[in-house]
Design an enzyme around this catalytic site. Sequence first.
Site, PDB file in Angstrom:
ATOM      1  CE1 TYR A  76      -4.180   1.842   0.559  1.00  0.00           C
ATOM      2  CE2 TYR A  76      -2.639   3.391   1.558  1.00  0.00           C
ATOM      3  CZ  TYR A  76      -3.882   3.112   1.020  1.00  0.00           C
ATOM      4  OH  TYR A  76      -4.820   4.105   0.940  1.00  0.00           O
ATOM      5  CG  PHE A 128      -8.103  15.638 -25.065  1.00  0.00           C
ATOM      6  CD1 PHE A 128      -8.209  14.938 -26.261  1.00  0.00           C
ATOM      7  CD2 PHE A 128      -8.438  14.986 -23.892  1.00  0.00           C
ATOM      8  CE1 PHE A 128      -8.629  13.619 -26.268  1.00  0.00           C
ATOM      9  CE2 PHE A 128      -8.863  13.664 -23.899  1.00  0.00           C
ATOM     10  CZ  PHE A 128      -8.957  12.982 -25.088  1.00  0.00           C
ATOM     11  CB  THR A 129     -13.015  15.569 -24.528  1.00  0.00           C
ATOM     12  OG1 THR A 129     -12.144  14.460 -24.337  1.00  0.00           O
ATOM     13  CG2 THR A 129     -13.456  15.614 -25.976  1.00  0.00           C
ATOM     14  CG  ASP A 219      -2.264  16.177 -22.945  1.00  0.00           C
ATOM     15  OD1 ASP A 219      -1.741  15.040 -22.872  1.00  0.00           O
ATOM     16  OD2 ASP A 219      -3.476  16.343 -23.132  1.00  0.00           O
ATOM     17  CE  LYS A 262      -5.396   8.187 -24.855  1.00  0.00           C
ATOM     18  NZ  LYS A 262      -5.571   9.417 -24.135  1.00  0.00           N
ATOM     19  NE  ARG A 386     -11.922  12.878 -30.213  1.00  0.00           N
ATOM     20  CZ  ARG A 386     -12.518  12.631 -29.041  1.00  0.00           C
ATOM     21  NH1 ARG A 386     -13.780  12.985 -28.831  1.00  0.00           N
ATOM     22  NH2 ARG A 386     -11.886  12.015 -28.073  1.00  0.00           N
ATOM     23  CG  PHE A 452     -17.719  12.227 -27.081  1.00  0.00           C
ATOM     24  CD1 PHE A 452     -17.426  13.365 -26.347  1.00  0.00           C
ATOM     25  CD2 PHE A 452     -16.859  11.141 -26.993  1.00  0.00           C
ATOM     26  CE1 PHE A 452     -16.317  13.426 -25.526  1.00  0.00           C
ATOM     27  CE2 PHE A 452     -15.743  11.184 -26.181  1.00  0.00           C
ATOM     28  CZ  PHE A 452     -15.476  12.334 -25.438  1.00  0.00           C
TER      29      PHE A 452
HETATM   30  C1  LIG Z   1      -6.524  10.356 -23.677  1.00  0.00           C
HETATM   31  C2  LIG Z   1      -6.085  11.726 -23.530  1.00  0.00           C
HETATM   32  C3  LIG Z   1      -6.224  12.406 -22.311  1.00  0.00           C
HETATM   33  C4  LIG Z   1      -6.938  11.822 -21.119  1.00  0.00           C
HETATM   34  O1  LIG Z   1      -6.367  10.676 -20.647  1.00  0.00           O
HETATM   35  P1  LIG Z   1      -7.210   9.431 -20.060  1.00  0.00           P
HETATM   36  O2  LIG Z   1      -6.170   8.443 -19.720  1.00  0.00           O
HETATM   37  O3  LIG Z   1      -8.149   8.966 -21.134  1.00  0.00           O
HETATM   38  O4  LIG Z   1      -7.954   9.925 -18.871  1.00  0.00           O
HETATM   39  C5  LIG Z   1      -5.715  13.692 -22.241  1.00  0.00           C
HETATM   40  N1  LIG Z   1      -5.146  14.284 -23.280  1.00  0.00           N
HETATM   41  C6  LIG Z   1      -5.018  13.680 -24.470  1.00  0.00           C
HETATM   42  C7  LIG Z   1      -4.368  14.387 -25.602  1.00  0.00           C
HETATM   43  C8  LIG Z   1      -5.493  12.387 -24.636  1.00  0.00           C
HETATM   44  O5  LIG Z   1      -5.380  11.803 -25.838  1.00  0.00           O
END
Ligand SMILES: *Cc1c(COP(=O)(O)O)cnc(C)c1O
Length: 460
Positions: A76, A128-129, A219, A262, A386, A452
Amino acid sequence: MKNIKKRSWAEPYKMKMVELLKMTTKPQRIKAIKDAGYNTFLLPSEDVYIDLLTDSGTNSMSDRQWGVFMTGDEAYAGSKSYYILEEAIKKYYGYKYVVPTHQGRAAENILSQILIKKGDIVPGNMYFTTTRLHQELAGGTFVDVIIDEAHDPLNEHPFKGNIDIGKLDKLVKKHGAKKIPYVCLATNVNMAGGQPVSMANLKELRAYTKKHGIRIIHDMTRVAENAYFIQQREKGYDKKSIREIVKEICSYTDGATMSAKKDALVNIGGFMAINDWDVFEEARNLVVVYEGLHTYGGLAGRDMEAIAVGIAESLDDNHQRARVGQVEYLGQKMIEYNIPIVKPIGGHGIFVDAKAFLPHLTQDQFPAQTLAAELYIDSGVRTMERGIVSAGRKPNGENYYPKLELVRFTIPRRVYTQAHMDVIAESAAAVYDKRKSIKGLKMVYEPKYLRFFQARFQKL
Ligand SMILES: *Cc1c(COP(=O)(O)O)cnc(C)c1O
């Protein structure tokens, strides 16, 4: 006489295990997409043949990553796996302090809460969303400062992710640097179609923000893919390794949020990194509220270690060449079939211009949503919208009308073969041939946040 004109490359790995797929018939798919409200997010994945919904968390892990799944430390507090992850982030990215999170948006939440005050302005190279939503929930207003070329799907600018320093300067002059907690810099901009930022632009941004005392938060979800494009396209970088380029990119920024799902080749995970001790201290405090203790942040020990291995693998030049090479292969096929795609071809997928594909539909008839549904019916290939649905509504309730109305064919890393790419391109071509007969959609259910994911539609 020479037999061979061009030498092919292939993936720097071979398969050790395969996952069997269910094959469906067209009548089954017509029913499945109707039941899903014409939203590919609501399809059961079992009914999908080739899944291009996202490159997020859909990567194949390597045998080395599976190996650390057995050796991860599930303590932990003070897990050995945490220190391994911290070490990898310091070594490969150069950031000083690390807070693991269950995925990228959790890092965004924590960072936004710490750095953004009510009334602040947060400039960024295209939204980004989840990132924008967390900025807004923290009381900030996002302002897009990406170069205009990024909004034009036909413009072949090699670095469409670049920030327009002039636009940024206007914001600083209008609101004052004090109102701008940081510039949100995305590498290989997702919403622009996986388009890179150049090192020259980054250096210029660093010089500008330094002068005005503004932080850069990175990011870095697709930083390795961005580095690949810098290596291929930017003067002075062709001899540099992706590893070196990534480290240089990070060195011009003050901190980062990362979705390890990613680039970093895992199925779940993320982190926040920062060079500033005060911000780290607060983040380390806040993460306990939302995620878990700061030495696991919502992740299992094994997850943290798989990220550490994945980071190293993602910076291998041969890996990136095969990764982006596969995307380029699919894009070239689509171009041969005259399908309108965003150019240059991006790093993580092909973005089809749904406005050009279905010019007889207005944006309120959801051309990209419609096209994604038609592709699924044709072949069981799952893509995603998108465009206007993803863009959502402004805080005042009005719809955003984004210039780009795209269908994203996102390619998971190390998952599909070249034969799969052929099937995908042929399906897109088949739908293109019958495009004039395709009717649009109307929205019949709209969720309040990130619509979406769960919105439902009916055929017009
Ligand atoms: C996927 C993504 C995020 C958010 O990350 P999650 O792991 O899905 O919460 C933020 N910025 C970009 C550019 C992304 O592609």
